[in-house]
Design an enzyme around this catalytic site. Sequence first.
Site, PDB file in Angstrom:
ATOM      1  N   ALA A  68      34.979  37.924  39.273  1.00  0.00           N
ATOM      2  CA  ALA A  68      35.108  39.126  38.456  1.00  0.00           C
ATOM      3  C   ALA A  68      34.148  40.245  38.844  1.00  0.00           C
ATOM      4  CB  ALA A  68      34.935  38.757  36.985  1.00  0.00           C
ATOM      5  N   ALA A  69      32.839  39.984  38.772  1.00  0.00           N
ATOM      6  CA  ALA A  69      31.871  41.050  39.029  1.00  0.00           C
ATOM      7  C   ALA A  69      31.915  41.509  40.481  1.00  0.00           C
ATOM      8  CB  ALA A  69      30.469  40.585  38.659  1.00  0.00           C
ATOM      9  N   ARG A 113      37.694  52.391  45.833  1.00  0.00           N
ATOM     10  CA  ARG A 113      38.404  53.545  45.260  1.00  0.00           C
ATOM     11  C   ARG A 113      37.636  54.837  45.495  1.00  0.00           C
ATOM     12  NH1 ARG A 113      38.506  50.004  40.678  1.00  0.00           N
ATOM     13  NH2 ARG A 113      40.479  48.841  40.615  1.00  0.00           N
ATOM     14  N   GLU A 122      32.904  34.517  49.681  1.00  0.00           N
ATOM     15  CA  GLU A 122      33.248  33.661  48.547  1.00  0.00           C
ATOM     16  C   GLU A 122      33.278  32.211  49.007  1.00  0.00           C
ATOM     17  OE1 GLU A 122      34.261  31.466  45.538  1.00  0.00           O
ATOM     18  OE2 GLU A 122      33.635  33.564  45.288  1.00  0.00           O
ATOM     19  N   CYS A 152      38.019  31.752  32.178  1.00  0.00           N
ATOM     20  CA  CYS A 152      38.185  31.483  30.753  1.00  0.00           C
ATOM     21  C   CYS A 152      39.540  30.852  30.455  1.00  0.00           C
ATOM     22  CB  CYS A 152      38.040  32.770  29.953  1.00  0.00           C
ATOM     23  SG  CYS A 152      36.440  33.590  30.141  1.00  0.00           S
ATOM     24  N   VAL A 203      26.878  32.134  51.410  1.00  0.00           N
ATOM     25  CA  VAL A 203      25.628  32.750  51.857  1.00  0.00           C
ATOM     26  C   VAL A 203      24.489  31.807  51.499  1.00  0.00           C
ATOM     27  CG1 VAL A 203      24.033  34.679  51.552  1.00  0.00           C
ATOM     28  CG2 VAL A 203      26.500  35.097  51.705  1.00  0.00           C
ATOM     29  N   ASP A 233      27.788  36.442  35.800  1.00  0.00           N
ATOM     30  CA  ASP A 233      27.118  35.313  35.164  1.00  0.00           C
ATOM     31  C   ASP A 233      25.749  34.991  35.743  1.00  0.00           C
ATOM     32  OD1 ASP A 233      29.434  35.183  33.719  1.00  0.00           O
ATOM     33  OD2 ASP A 233      30.146  33.293  34.576  1.00  0.00           O
TER      34      ASP A 233
END
Length: 462
Positions: A15-16, A26, A39, A49, A86, A292
């Site tokens: 998400a973040a 953008r 990732e 969730c 990483v 998180d």
Amino acid sequence: MANGRERLVVIGGDAAGMSAASQARRLKGPAELEIIAFERGHFTSYSACGIPYWIGGQVAGRDELIARTPEEHRARDIDLRTRTEVVELDVPGRRVRARELDSGAEYWTAYDKLVLATGARPIRPRLPGIDAAGVHGVQTLDDGQGLMDTLERTVGRRAVVVGAGYIGVEMAEALVGRGFEVTVLHRGEQPMSTLDPDMGGLVHSAMNGMGIRTVSRAEVTKILTDPEGRACAVATATGDEYPADVVVLGIGVEPRTELARAAGLPLGDSGGLLTDLSMRVRGHENIWSGGDCVEVLDLVAGRTRHIALGTHANKHGQVIGAGVGGGYATFPGVVGTAVSKVCDLEIARTGLRERDALAVGLRFVTATIRSTNTAGYYPGAEEMTVKMLAERRTGRLLGVQIVGGAGSAKRVDIAAVALTAGMTVEQVVSLDLGYAPPFSPVWDPVLVAARKAVSAVRAAGV
């Protein structure tokens, strides 16, 4: 910066991290900004969730939870590298060392700007058998897939959930939905430690009534295994053993910040990264962090907390992307709003619990009321309980907890807005809320609780 083009490196593809990358893209095209994202898992931009509802069968399949695939991100000129972790930050040298998990190959990548969105990990206490086959934490989509694979292979139908927070109760419901006999073990006086014990007691009673065995004050000491090394039972400090064909850890999560710690970046009391209002890591102009792995300002308590929620993570990403892209945005903080459910019981809280208020030195009064979610005479009316905390001298609203039937939980949003605005309980009583018998009694339960809190404040005096 090479050839006039900056390089943004993002660590974390959920998400973040990907919200930040997408927002930055953008604002700046590929000619101005190169974006590389790492990732460690297979999936990106998904709803963690929603995992309990996929496990429980309310969501048809795993892919329903994915908002944007790696291929979709790459099509927007984001160099997204999955299955790549990483393993080291070189902050003075502005570079990161990455490892391809499938091949083991390692390499360094330089950056001009860095986003740390490493997320959180399920808490795994150091207990014998905790890493045995059949023991699962549930934080990522890869975790969810691993649990689903185990459930589909398991012949037995006994599940033990360790922990009774949001993840624990949601996974208990999911496993009941799959036909398992579920036992929930937790150390607290009552389940849902995010509530005060009196409200958690309502959850406990409801869970037992739904066929979920809930054992309080149960300290897990060992995961027992069979001759093949698979989990077969969970042992507690009292000597009791609870048979299990699958074990799910719902103890909570902790920020995944070992990279940041090793690099000397600032961490808070709970181990989360500390940032300013624009989500820049404190003391580092070219490093941002969100999701998180950070601590956020609690607007009611006035101090930072670690709260792992997708709503915050997506907002963090938007703020970070604006900053990276040359714009400006801020994330002012939170009031600690969360909702959940176990079967038909809805659970909500916002603001401070009693122990939170005591911890920051606040004097307070409480008010608890029982009402219904609709007009009492309307067909299908269900009970709900609302507990409210108010500052003793000023009457400032400090927190609200709600447990009840359908339509109860989202009422907490009224309190969340009031907390953010710094309203008193007397001001809450005067709120012009919507009313019709199918939706609410003529006095909404939140307003009834506020009226009782006003009386408590007046009775307490100075």
